[in-house]
Every structure is written in structure tokens, then in C-alpha cells.
Design a protein around this motif. Structure first.
Motif, PDB file in Angstrom:
ATOM      1  N   SER A 105      -9.887 -10.252 -21.763  1.00  0.00           N
ATOM      2  CA  SER A 105     -10.909 -10.174 -20.716  1.00  0.00           C
ATOM      3  C   SER A 105     -11.178  -8.728 -20.328  1.00  0.00           C
ATOM      4  O   SER A 105     -12.326  -8.345 -20.090  1.00  0.00           O
ATOM      5  CB  SER A 105     -10.487 -10.969 -19.481  1.00  0.00           C
ATOM      6  OG  SER A 105     -10.400 -12.334 -19.792  1.00  0.00           O
ATOM      7  N   GLY A 108     -13.479  -7.196 -22.669  1.00  0.00           N
ATOM      8  CA  GLY A 108     -14.866  -7.651 -22.629  1.00  0.00           C
ATOM      9  C   GLY A 108     -15.133  -9.048 -23.149  1.00  0.00           C
ATOM     10  O   GLY A 108     -16.275  -9.482 -23.182  1.00  0.00           O
ATOM     11  N   ASP A 110     -15.248 -13.153 -23.081  1.00  0.00           N
ATOM     12  CA  ASP A 110     -15.379 -14.159 -22.029  1.00  0.00           C
ATOM     13  C   ASP A 110     -14.102 -14.990 -21.926  1.00  0.00           C
ATOM     14  O   ASP A 110     -13.254 -14.963 -22.817  1.00  0.00           O
ATOM     15  CB  ASP A 110     -16.592 -15.056 -22.272  1.00  0.00           C
ATOM     16  CG  ASP A 110     -16.448 -15.889 -23.534  1.00  0.00           C
ATOM     17  OD1 ASP A 110     -16.058 -17.059 -23.412  1.00  0.00           O
ATOM     18  OD2 ASP A 110     -16.729 -15.350 -24.633  1.00  0.00           O
ATOM     19  N   GLU A 140      -9.265  -5.464 -28.508  1.00  0.00           N
ATOM     20  CA  GLU A 140      -9.093  -6.903 -28.730  1.00  0.00           C
ATOM     21  C   GLU A 140      -8.231  -7.159 -29.955  1.00  0.00           C
ATOM     22  O   GLU A 140      -7.394  -8.062 -29.961  1.00  0.00           O
ATOM     23  CB  GLU A 140     -10.462  -7.563 -28.888  1.00  0.00           C
ATOM     24  CG  GLU A 140     -11.274  -7.537 -27.606  1.00  0.00           C
ATOM     25  CD  GLU A 140     -12.765  -7.491 -27.882  1.00  0.00           C
ATOM     26  OE1 GLU A 140     -13.168  -6.862 -28.884  1.00  0.00           O
ATOM     27  OE2 GLU A 140     -13.511  -8.076 -27.084  1.00  0.00           O
TER      28      GLU A 140
END
Length: 185
Positions: A105, A108, A110, A140
């Protein structure tokens, strides 16, 4: 569905066309992972069954405090120590997933994509619904790589090794301090 519970890593076609309920079922299958002895890092079916029976026992005990309700898997009863370890594993699994969701999160992603990607990475199952793994940034990828390593190596052995390393380091430092004190005396 077979690909998700057998840890093959194959992606099912067309996640976006599936309803939210169907995607949630797939993520639940990914979270429980494969059967006992599988290389998948999911929660595993035997743990899920034991956790469900333990939760049922606790509910029965709340309603009828004087009853003795034994948790059984198959025909064998489960002792209290493995049930306590199971609770510890549940907590470690949930904390790892929540940390992954938080990290994704921050990068970025969802909430649904982060949750399904974290569960899938920890269970080492491959692509997950709601997560566009082709558009991942560096942050990520690092979060998912850490979760994959945790899932592949298993959480409990890592905690035991880390605890042993910390305890061993403390003992070595204590011995060195004692020897230094003796040398200066």
C-alpha cells in the motif's frame, strides 16, 4: 482451482471477469495452500482444519464452560502444545500478510491487490487476482520477494533460527564482557 491449491503457480485466465466472491474464494484457497508436505508456503489445509476445530472447541467452551471438548484430526486427538503452536503460527502468518499489505500500500498498490498479492507471495503460489504483477515497481518487488522467501523457508523455522541467533549472540557478548572484566581486574 486445482492450480491454486496445488501450488503449481499457474495463473487462471481472466481474473477481471470473475465476481468478487469467486476471487475471494481463490485467495482463500491460495492462503490455505496445498496439502501437508507441499512445498507451498501457505497456511496448509491441515492447519486450517485444526484451527477451525480449535475455534469450534473454544466456542463450545464459552457456551458450556464445564465441558471437556477434545480437538481431533482424523481419529487422533491433538495435544494442547501443538494447538498453542498453531495459534502462534496463525499470528505470524497474519502479521506477515498485514506487513506485506502495508508495504504494498505504501508503494501505491490498492488494498485488494495488495492483500491478494501478499497472500499469494507468502504462499508461493504465483499470480493472484486483483494484482497487476506486470506493473510492479522496485519497492513492491522487494516486499513480494521478502514474502516469497518467508513462505518458501517457512515462518516458524525462521523465527526459531532468529531467536537462536539472538540468544547465541547475547551469550557470546556476556562471555566477552565477563572475560574483559576478569582481564582488567
Amino acid at each position: 482451482m486445482t492450480a491454486t491449491s496445488s501450488s503449481t503457480g499457474f495463473e487462471l485466465a481472466g481474473w477481471s471477469g470473475w465476481s468478487w466472491g469467486a476471487q475471494a474464494v481463490v485467495v482463500a484457497l491460495i492462503a490455505t495452500g496445498g496439502m501437508a508436505g507441499t512445498a507451498g508456503g501457505g497456511f496448509q489445509m491441515r492447519r486450517a482444519i485444526a484451527a477451525a476445530r480449535y475455534a469450534y472447541r473454544e466456542l463450545v467452551t464459552e457456551l458450556h464452560p464445564h465441558t471437556v471438548h477434545v480437538v481431533k484430526i482424523g481419529r487422533r486427538s491433538v495435544a494442547e502444545r501443538p494447538l498453542a503452536l498453531l495459534n502462534g503460527y496463525q499470528i505470524l502468518f497474519a502479521v506477515a500478510v498485514l506487513a506485506g499489505v502495508f508495504g504494498l500500500s505504501l508503494a501505491g498498490m490498492d488494498l485488494w491487490g495488495g492483500a491478494s498479492a501478499s497472500i499469494s507471495a507468502l504462499a508461493t503460489m504465483g499470480p493472484a487476482p486483483g494484482a497487476d504483477l506486470g506493473a510492479l515497481g522496485g519497492g513492491e518487488q522487494v516486499v513480494l520477494a521478502v514474502l516469497m522467501v518467508l513462505g518458501r523457508l517457512a515462518l516458524f523455522p525462521l523465527v526459531v533460527v532468529a531467536r537462536g541467533a539472538v540468544t547465541g549472540t547475547r551469550r557470546l557478548l556476556l562471555v566477552e564482557r565477563t572475560n574483559d572484566r576478569r582481564a582488567h581486574s
